[in-house]
Write a protein that holds these residues in place. Structure first.
Motif, PDB file in Angstrom:
ATOM      1  N   CYS A 213      63.318  51.840 106.690  1.00 20.78           N
ATOM      2  CA  CYS A 213      62.116  52.680 106.848  1.00 20.78           C
ATOM      3  C   CYS A 213      60.963  51.869 107.436  1.00 20.78           C
ATOM      4  N   LYS A 224      64.414  60.954 111.001  1.00 21.15           N
ATOM      5  CA  LYS A 224      63.955  61.866 109.946  1.00 21.15           C
ATOM      6  C   LYS A 224      64.142  61.171 108.597  1.00 21.15           C
ATOM      7  N   ASP A 226      62.700  61.377 105.802  1.00 18.64           N
ATOM      8  CA  ASP A 226      62.585  62.169 104.571  1.00 18.64           C
ATOM      9  C   ASP A 226      63.882  62.867 104.201  1.00 18.64           C
ATOM     10  N   THR A 227      64.774  63.072 105.161  1.00 19.55           N
ATOM     11  CA  THR A 227      65.971  63.873 104.894  1.00 19.55           C
ATOM     12  C   THR A 227      67.284  63.177 105.221  1.00 19.55           C
TER      13      THR A 227
END
Length: 294
Positions: A213, A224, A226-227
């Motif tokens: 991240c 993405k 977050d997912t």
């Protein structure tokens, strides 16, 4: 026989050139590192617009073909390196990488965490060392290994996990002076809440995820975050564990909010027998002053 086979494998790995980049890949990334960066390569390649090649910086693990890596690194848009200073076939330090590849070079922190348990075995360049083992060996010289085992399982012999983890975090902060983003803050904030290491040189999946991240944000790449981290993907991030003694006394001393391993006493017996054998044959290697992956 085994050493001859290992030598043949190392020779083969050093003679296998890296694959070519895909010709039309919008973003080309060349990685040189260890298992931590190899997991970053796997994650980066989930983006169809990114093509990543990887070479090991360890002569006893992975593909470390020097010349083809240099060719790929010249062609790459980004060169990812690891903050290590050990001897290898390619580059000695992050400074060497930066001097060679300039602004397209990004350095990732290497995570090396001693002190998450009482005792742990870990192989460094083929040599097994026992982290937390030195005070055990010194005490065994006085009272013998059988008595040391009794002291260990009763919490009367302390291998200073709190001091060791503090030094590990301090060492990580020092390493980060050559990196493009830190990880020591995350380790310090997390290790009492969730396991951060499967082995001394193998961070847990949540740490591998956090490295990714931060790397993606540093490189301004499109993911993405977050997912994307499904249970299946988190499982693929897992690095191997090792034999260790993670006891109720560690939970208490380190003020952890998660439980010890259920078979810690059996692990203690097994590891002490291994250490006893190493001491008897004169092959025990102290961890103090040993060269680690930094």
């Amino acid at each position: 026989m085994m050493e001859q086979m290992a030598s043949q494998v190392r020779s083969l790995r050093s003679s296998l050139p890296l694959q070519q980049f895909k010709k039309n890949a919008p973003i080309k990334i060349a990685c040189i590192g260890n298992c931590i960066l190899n997991k970053q390569k796997m994650l980066l390649n989930l983006n169809p617009n990114i093509d990543v090649v990887f070479t090991s910086n360890l002569s006893n693990w992975g593909n470390y073909h020097a010349e083809s890596f240099k060719e790929r690194a010249e062609e790459a848009d980004i060169v990812l390196g690891l903050a290590v200073n050990n001897n290898n076939q390619l580059f000695q330090t992050p400074s060497d990488l930066r001097a060679t590849y300039g602004d397209k070079c990004v350095i990732v922190p290497s995570i090396w965490l001693d002190g998450t348990d009482t005792l742990q075995s870990f192989s460094i360049t083929g040599n097994v060392r026992f982290f937390g083992g030195d005070p055990i060996v010194e005490r065994a010289k006085e009272i013998g290994f059988d008595e040391v085992y009794e002291e260990l399982i009763r919490g009367k012999l302390n291998t200073d996990p709190s001091g060791r983890i503090s030094r590990s975090i301090a060492n990580l902060r020092n390493v980060e002076s050559n990196c493009d983003f830190p990880m020591s803050d995350y380790i310090e904030d997390t290790y009492q809440l969730r396991p951060v290491a499967n082995a001394i040189g193998h961070p847990s999946s949540i740490v591998v995820r956090e490295i990714f991240c931060r790397l993606v944000k540093t490189l301004n790449l499109d993911f993405k975050l977050d997912t994307m981290f499904t249970p299946h993907l988190m499982g693929r991030l897992s690095l191997p564990g090792t034999q260790r003694v993670f006891s109720p006394y560690d939970v208490e001393e380190l003020k952890l909010t998660y439980d010890h391993e259920p078979h810690w006493m059996l692990q203690a017996k097994s590891l002490l027998n291994l250490i006893r054998s190493k001491v008897k044959t004169g092959t025990y290697l102290p961890t103090e002053n040993s060269k680690v992956s930094y």
